[in-house]
Design an enzyme around this catalytic site. Structure first.
Site, short mmCIF file in Angstrom:
data_model
loop_
_atom_site.label_atom_id
_atom_site.label_comp_id
_atom_site.label_asym_id
_atom_site.label_seq_id
_atom_site.Cartn_x
_atom_site.Cartn_y
_atom_site.Cartn_z
CB THR A 1 -5.74 3.72 7.55
OG1 THR A 1 -5.25 2.71 6.69
CG2 THR A 1 -4.58 4.54 8.06
CD GLU B 1 -2.83 1.37 2.28
OE1 GLU B 1 -2.59 0.81 3.36
OE2 GLU B 1 -3.87 2.01 2.06
CB ILE C 1 -2.80 0.02 9.19
CG1 ILE C 1 -1.46 0.14 9.91
CG2 ILE C 1 -3.97 0.16 10.17
CD1 ILE C 1 -1.28 1.46 10.69
CG ASP C 2 -7.81 -3.49 5.32
OD1 ASP C 2 -8.00 -2.51 4.57
OD2 ASP C 2 -8.65 -4.39 5.50
CG ASP D 1 -3.68 -2.40 3.78
OD1 ASP D 1 -2.97 -1.59 4.41
OD2 ASP D 1 -4.84 -2.16 3.43
CG ASP E 1 -7.85 -2.28 0.69
OD1 ASP E 1 -7.09 -1.99 1.63
OD2 ASP E 1 -8.26 -1.44 -0.14
C1 LIP Z 1 -9.83 0.58 3.63
C2 LIP Z 1 -10.71 -0.66 3.61
C3 LIP Z 1 -12.12 -0.24 3.92
C4 LIP Z 1 -12.57 0.40 2.66
C5 LIP Z 1 -11.76 1.65 2.40
C6 LIP Z 1 -10.25 1.42 2.46
P1 LIP Z 1 -7.24 1.08 4.18
O1 LIP Z 1 -8.45 0.21 3.52
O2 LIP Z 1 -10.33 -1.71 4.34
O3 LIP Z 1 -12.99 -1.29 4.24
O4 LIP Z 1 -13.94 0.67 2.69
O5 LIP Z 1 -12.11 2.12 1.14
O6 LIP Z 1 -9.76 0.93 1.26
O7 LIP Z 1 -7.16 2.33 3.38
O8 LIP Z 1 -7.60 1.34 5.58
O9 LIP Z 1 -6.04 0.22 4.03
#
Ligand code: LIP
Length: 253
Positions: free
Chosen positions: A82, A60, A79-80, A77, A205
């Site tokens: 964030t 990412e 931190i998915d 990723d 993601d």
């Molecule tokens: C997020 C996702 C979340 C999605 C956001 C974003 P990030 O990832 O996990 O569910 O709706 O669009 O992509 O940016 O926290 O890695």
């Protein structure tokens, strides 16, 4: 993958504690969180490189790194979820997928706050820590719950979202928005909800989540019903009973 995730999670948990404290400060948490994101990704890369020198990366923060072994690529990723992390909400995960010649062959999603480590390898099933997982057996859509993502400011897909969500709302027992795609997919694998769909999502993601759902007996496609989830950035994941129904409700026009 497990060693790397557990090691990186230790720092992440410390940083999360700090973010919780920062909520009430006027300084804001964004810079702190971006550096936590970068730090976690660097550590994951370092550990994975040590274990499998030569594999490539798609990350990412760091983007694409072509390895000397062009068949294998880690999709990461750090931190998915964030936005949750930034707001002190304990719902985020480290997500690592392993791709071989374009196919995801292993995946790990680690929720460090709840110490829930989801992992799967092609042909070997999906596990939550040591427990084997299976998607839910519900077949009635009216008794089922589904998760999705809501596009926020600056993202495409607002119109499309406003069209598809009422269809699922009207047919089901509820729609959830938890804010971490990788955990949404892990929850489908764990049978906690029946399905999940989202548009405008990135490869990192969902890469790990794809194999978690499949190895737990579920189905994953893009929103046209094909297999281009990673490149199209759209995903529909559900248990074997309801994937077709969910896809028909949210199908791309
Ligand atoms: C997020 C996702 C979340 C999605 C956001 C974003 P990030 O990832 O996990 O569910 O709706 O669009 O992509 O940016 O926290 O890695």
């Amino acid at each position: 993958m497990m060693n790397a995730a557990r090691k990186a999670a230790r720092g992440l948990i410390r940083d999360f504690g700090e973010v919780e404290n920062l909520q009430v400060s006027l300084k804001g948490t964004s810079d702190f969180v971006s550096s936590a994101d970068l730090k976690t990704e660097r550590l994951l890369r370092q550990e994975l490189e040590k274990a499998r020198p030569g594999f490539g990366f798609l990350m990412e923060e760091g983007g694409e790194v072509i390895g000397s072994d062009t068949s294998h690529r880690w999709i990461i990723d750090p931190i998915d979820g964030t936005t949750n992390f930034l707001h002190g909400i304990p719902h985020f995960a480290i997500s690592i997928g392993l791709e071989r010649d374009g196919e995801i062959i292993a995946g790990l999603v680690y929720d460090p706050v709840h110490d829930e480590l989801y992992h799967a390898e092609k042909g070997g099933g999906t596990f939550l820590n040591d427990r084997r997982l299976r998607v839910s057996a519900r077949r009635k859509i009216e008794e089922s719950i589904f998760a999705t993502g809501i596009p926020f400011k600056g993202r495409d897909g607002h119109e499309d979202f406003l069209e598809t969500v009422p269809k699922v709302m009207n047919a089901s027992a509820g729609v959830r928005r938890f804010g971490s795609a990788s955990l949404d997919m892990a929850y489908v694998a764990a049978g906690r909800y029946e399905g999940y769909w989202e548009t405008g999502i990135k490869a990192w993601d969902i890469a790990a989540g794809i194999i978690l759902v499949r190895e737990a007996g579920g189905y994953v496609t893009d929103r046209a019903g094909g297999q281009d989830m990673l490149t199209k950035g759209s995903v529909v994941a559900a248990n074997d009973q309801l994937h077709k129904t969910l896809l028909s409700l949210v199908k791309e026009k």
